[in-house]
Design a protein around this motif. Sequence first.
Motif, PDB file in Angstrom:
ATOM      1  N   PHE A  36       0.858  -1.176   0.000  1.00  0.00           N
ATOM      2  CA  PHE A  36       0.000   0.000   0.000  1.00  0.00           C
ATOM      3  C   PHE A  36       0.899   1.231   0.000  1.00  0.00           C
ATOM      4  CE2 PHE A  36       1.172  -0.250   4.383  1.00  0.00           C
ATOM      5  CZ  PHE A  36       0.976   1.004   4.942  1.00  0.00           C
ATOM      6  N   GLU A  37       0.312   2.378  -0.276  1.00  0.00           N
ATOM      7  CA  GLU A  37       1.074   3.632  -0.253  1.00  0.00           C
ATOM      8  C   GLU A  37       0.770   4.394   1.013  1.00  0.00           C
ATOM      9  OE1 GLU A  37       0.890   6.310  -3.477  1.00  0.00           O
ATOM     10  OE2 GLU A  37       2.038   5.022  -4.844  1.00  0.00           O
ATOM     11  N   ALA A  38       1.831   4.770   1.739  1.00  0.00           N
ATOM     12  CA  ALA A  38       1.664   5.652   2.881  1.00  0.00           C
ATOM     13  C   ALA A  38       1.280   7.048   2.401  1.00  0.00           C
ATOM     14  CB  ALA A  38       2.955   5.709   3.696  1.00  0.00           C
ATOM     15  N   ARG A  39       0.916   7.924   3.323  1.00  0.00           N
ATOM     16  CA  ARG A  39       0.401   9.250   2.950  1.00  0.00           C
ATOM     17  C   ARG A  39       1.421  10.095   2.183  1.00  0.00           C
ATOM     18  NH1 ARG A  39      -0.462  11.291   9.060  1.00  0.00           N
ATOM     19  NH2 ARG A  39      -1.006   9.082   9.235  1.00  0.00           N
ATOM     20  N   ASP A  40       2.724   9.755   2.336  1.00  0.00           N
ATOM     21  CA  ASP A  40       3.752  10.507   1.606  1.00  0.00           C
ATOM     22  C   ASP A  40       4.166   9.813   0.315  1.00  0.00           C
ATOM     23  OD1 ASP A  40       5.115   8.375   2.648  1.00  0.00           O
ATOM     24  OD2 ASP A  40       6.540   9.558   3.840  1.00  0.00           O
ATOM     25  N   GLY A  41       3.428   8.778  -0.074  1.00  0.00           N
ATOM     26  CA  GLY A  41       3.686   8.101  -1.337  1.00  0.00           C
ATOM     27  C   GLY A  41       4.684   6.965  -1.277  1.00  0.00           C
ATOM     28  N   VAL A  42       5.275   6.711  -0.111  1.00  0.00           N
ATOM     29  CA  VAL A  42       6.236   5.619   0.030  1.00  0.00           C
ATOM     30  C   VAL A  42       5.488   4.284   0.020  1.00  0.00           C
ATOM     31  CG1 VAL A  42       7.948   4.565   1.564  1.00  0.00           C
ATOM     32  CG2 VAL A  42       7.906   7.051   1.245  1.00  0.00           C
ATOM     33  N   ARG A  43       5.997   3.331  -0.766  1.00  0.00           N
ATOM     34  CA  ARG A  43       5.358   2.017  -0.863  1.00  0.00           C
ATOM     35  C   ARG A  43       5.822   1.119   0.285  1.00  0.00           C
ATOM     36  NH1 ARG A  43       5.452  -2.797  -5.397  1.00  0.00           N
ATOM     37  NH2 ARG A  43       7.546  -3.084  -4.565  1.00  0.00           N
ATOM     38  N   LEU A  44       4.849   0.637   1.046  1.00  0.00           N
ATOM     39  CA  LEU A  44       5.137  -0.190   2.213  1.00  0.00           C
ATOM     40  C   LEU A  44       4.476  -1.558   2.057  1.00  0.00           C
ATOM     41  CD1 LEU A  44       4.529   2.488   4.990  1.00  0.00           C
ATOM     42  CD2 LEU A  44       6.711   1.824   3.944  1.00  0.00           C
ATOM     43  N   ALA A  45       5.107  -2.567   2.635  1.00  0.00           N
ATOM     44  CA  ALA A  45       4.663  -3.949   2.469  1.00  0.00           C
ATOM     45  C   ALA A  45       4.116  -4.504   3.779  1.00  0.00           C
ATOM     46  CB  ALA A  45       5.834  -4.815   2.005  1.00  0.00           C
ATOM     47  N   TRP A  46       3.210  -5.481   3.638  1.00  0.00           N
ATOM     48  CA  TRP A  46       2.808  -6.280   4.790  1.00  0.00           C
ATOM     49  C   TRP A  46       2.506  -7.690   4.337  1.00  0.00           C
ATOM     50  CZ3 TRP A  46      -1.128  -3.994   2.096  1.00  0.00           C
ATOM     51  CH2 TRP A  46      -2.335  -4.673   1.979  1.00  0.00           C
ATOM     52  N   ARG A  47       2.551  -8.616   5.285  1.00  0.00           N
ATOM     53  CA  ARG A  47       2.194 -10.005   5.045  1.00  0.00           C
ATOM     54  C   ARG A  47       1.127 -10.414   6.046  1.00  0.00           C
ATOM     55  NH1 ARG A  47       7.444  -9.341   3.584  1.00  0.00           N
ATOM     56  NH2 ARG A  47       8.206 -10.491   1.756  1.00  0.00           N
ATOM     57  N   GLU A  48       0.340 -11.432   5.675  1.00  0.00           N
ATOM     58  CA  GLU A  48      -0.729 -11.910   6.546  1.00  0.00           C
ATOM     59  C   GLU A  48      -0.693 -13.423   6.659  1.00  0.00           C
ATOM     60  OE1 GLU A  48      -4.730 -10.709   6.044  1.00  0.00           O
ATOM     61  OE2 GLU A  48      -4.244  -8.623   5.536  1.00  0.00           O
ATOM     62  N   MET A  49      -1.167 -13.916   7.784  1.00  0.00           N
ATOM     63  CA  MET A  49      -1.342 -15.343   7.985  1.00  0.00           C
ATOM     64  C   MET A  49      -2.544 -15.561   8.891  1.00  0.00           C
ATOM     65  SD  MET A  49       1.290 -18.114   9.719  1.00  0.00           S
ATOM     66  CE  MET A  49       2.550 -17.857   8.486  1.00  0.00           C
ATOM     67  N   GLY A  50      -3.407 -16.505   8.535  1.00  0.00           N
ATOM     68  CA  GLY A  50      -4.523 -16.878   9.396  1.00  0.00           C
ATOM     69  C   GLY A  50      -5.766 -16.047   9.168  1.00  0.00           C
ATOM     70  N   GLU A  51      -6.833 -16.456   9.854  1.00  0.00           N
ATOM     71  CA  GLU A  51      -8.114 -15.760   9.795  1.00  0.00           C
ATOM     72  C   GLU A  51      -8.645 -15.594  11.210  1.00  0.00           C
ATOM     73  OE1 GLU A  51     -10.687 -18.044   7.358  1.00  0.00           O
ATOM     74  OE2 GLU A  51      -9.524 -17.717   5.515  1.00  0.00           O
ATOM     75  N   GLY A  52      -9.432 -14.541  11.405  1.00  0.00           N
ATOM     76  CA  GLY A  52     -10.019 -14.296  12.711  1.00  0.00           C
ATOM     77  C   GLY A  52      -9.742 -12.885  13.185  1.00  0.00           C
ATOM     78  N   ARG A  53      -9.611 -12.720  14.475  1.00  0.00           N
ATOM     79  CA  ARG A  53      -9.392 -11.396  15.054  1.00  0.00           C
ATOM     80  C   ARG A  53      -8.032 -10.837  14.611  1.00  0.00           C
ATOM     81  NH1 ARG A  53     -11.045  -7.918  18.715  1.00  0.00           N
ATOM     82  NH2 ARG A  53      -9.476  -6.695  19.803  1.00  0.00           N
ATOM     83  N   PRO A  54      -7.975  -9.579  14.158  1.00  0.00           N
ATOM     84  CA  PRO A  54      -6.712  -9.025  13.674  1.00  0.00           C
ATOM     85  C   PRO A  54      -5.707  -8.765  14.808  1.00  0.00           C
ATOM     86  CG  PRO A  54      -8.592  -7.782  12.807  1.00  0.00           C
ATOM     87  CD  PRO A  54      -9.103  -8.649  13.916  1.00  0.00           C
ATOM     88  N   LEU A  55      -4.478  -9.177  14.571  1.00  0.00           N
ATOM     89  CA  LEU A  55      -3.345  -8.852  15.443  1.00  0.00           C
ATOM     90  C   LEU A  55      -2.238  -8.290  14.570  1.00  0.00           C
ATOM     91  CD1 LEU A  55      -1.616  -8.927  18.043  1.00  0.00           C
ATOM     92  CD2 LEU A  55      -1.005 -11.288  17.420  1.00  0.00           C
ATOM     93  N   LEU A  56      -1.884  -7.037  14.800  1.00  0.00           N
ATOM     94  CA  LEU A  56      -0.769  -6.406  14.093  1.00  0.00           C
ATOM     95  C   LEU A  56       0.502  -6.645  14.885  1.00  0.00           C
ATOM     96  CD1 LEU A  56      -2.746  -3.230  13.305  1.00  0.00           C
ATOM     97  CD2 LEU A  56      -1.265  -4.236  11.581  1.00  0.00           C
ATOM     98  N   LEU A  57       1.528  -7.205  14.228  1.00  0.00           N
ATOM     99  CA  LEU A  57       2.805  -7.471  14.878  1.00  0.00           C
ATOM    100  C   LEU A  57       3.916  -6.720  14.147  1.00  0.00           C
ATOM    101  CD1 LEU A  57       2.715 -11.296  15.710  1.00  0.00           C
ATOM    102  CD2 LEU A  57       2.529  -9.372  17.305  1.00  0.00           C
ATOM    103  N   LEU A  58       4.671  -5.913  14.882  1.00  0.00           N
ATOM    104  CA  LEU A  58       5.730  -5.083  14.319  1.00  0.00           C
ATOM    105  C   LEU A  58       7.097  -5.662  14.682  1.00  0.00           C
ATOM    106  CD1 LEU A  58       4.318  -1.552  15.290  1.00  0.00           C
ATOM    107  CD2 LEU A  58       3.645  -3.056  13.386  1.00  0.00           C
ATOM    108  N   HIS A  59       7.959  -5.799  13.699  1.00  0.00           N
ATOM    109  CA  HIS A  59       9.262  -6.430  13.903  1.00  0.00           C
ATOM    110  C   HIS A  59      10.277  -5.475  14.524  1.00  0.00           C
ATOM    111  CE1 HIS A  59      10.971  -4.192  10.541  1.00  0.00           C
ATOM    112  NE2 HIS A  59       9.890  -4.493   9.826  1.00  0.00           N
ATOM    113  N   GLY A  60      11.465  -6.025  14.809  1.00  0.00           N
ATOM    114  CA  GLY A  60      12.540  -5.252  15.404  1.00  0.00           C
ATOM    115  C   GLY A  60      13.400  -4.534  14.381  1.00  0.00           C
ATOM    116  N   LEU A  61      14.300  -3.692  14.868  1.00  0.00           N
ATOM    117  CA  LEU A  61      15.183  -2.885  14.021  1.00  0.00           C
ATOM    118  C   LEU A  61      16.050  -3.780  13.136  1.00  0.00           C
ATOM    119  CD1 LEU A  61      16.151   0.029  13.398  1.00  0.00           C
ATOM    120  CD2 LEU A  61      17.918  -0.308  15.138  1.00  0.00           C
ATOM    121  N   PHE A  62      16.110  -3.439  11.850  1.00  0.00           N
ATOM    122  CA  PHE A  62      16.888  -4.110  10.817  1.00  0.00           C
ATOM    123  C   PHE A  62      16.348  -5.505  10.468  1.00  0.00           C
ATOM    124  CE2 PHE A  62      20.727  -1.578  12.606  1.00  0.00           C
ATOM    125  CZ  PHE A  62      20.273  -0.427  11.999  1.00  0.00           C
ATOM    126  N   SER A  63      15.221  -5.907  11.041  1.00  0.00           N
ATOM    127  CA  SER A  63      14.635  -7.202  10.745  1.00  0.00           C
ATOM    128  C   SER A  63      13.526  -7.026   9.715  1.00  0.00           C
ATOM    129  CB  SER A  63      14.113  -7.837  12.043  1.00  0.00           C
ATOM    130  OG  SER A  63      13.727  -9.173  11.827  1.00  0.00           O
TER     131      SER A  63
END
Length: 250
Positions: free
Chosen positions: A8-35
């Motif tokens: 998707f595109e962030a508000r400043d036009g930078v293209r950002l990625a995400w991945r998904e696994m599973g179905e049900g209640r959403p849980l957003l998980l953010l990784h560590g630095l340089f990972s």
Amino acid sequence: MTIEPQYFEARDGVRLAWREMGEGRPLLLLHGLFSSGEVNWIKFGTAARIAAAGYRVIMPDLRIHGSSDAPHDEEYYPPDVLVRDLEDLTGHLGLADFDLGGFSLGARTSVRAVVAGIRPCRLILGGMGLAGLAGWEKRGQFFKRVIAEYETAKRGDDTWMSIQFMKTMKVDRIAAGHLLDSFTDTPPEALAALTMPVLVVCGADDQDNGSAPELVAALADARLATIPGTHMSSVTQPELGEAIVAFLTA
């Protein structure tokens, strides 16, 4: 397991990625630095354990990381830009009722997001202590040295392991330097915003971001899960996913 990224595109036009696994209640998980979402959550089975418990696990690659873009211009790195990106992702996905968590930088970003007004029902802070939220300057200087010593560090130097990880992950050093400058501290008094149930999960030998028990003591409704490992190794342990599932399903 390989999961193809979505973009998707962030508000400043930078293209950002995400991945998904599973179905049900959403849980957003953010990784560590340089990972990346793939290395932090998918590679060692953590996301699969959580998905098997009935969750839709959403794992963004933070700006400059993984499959996301890494622009070089300073204008793309205002203070707390990762919080803005999280706001843009939740808006893009139409999420209103969700849980949020992260490891290390992901935990810091999750806290900054709550302070900024994002309201997850439950919060998971991995690899984080009280000093890691309030004392970014010292930790930030270390990572500035990691970038500065990228070509010159020798085995045994305190920056060596982080540099090898950066090289493995193909992190752009110019973009990484700008991103480090965008991070802001969370003083202890700001933690009053964290009124939701919080899991603090930390390796038994992980003191990289200060004391996890001190962080638990500073929060209104928090519990501590201690798992095996150091800051680098605890994310590889099955106990990380087990602790998160136990918290979410309690």
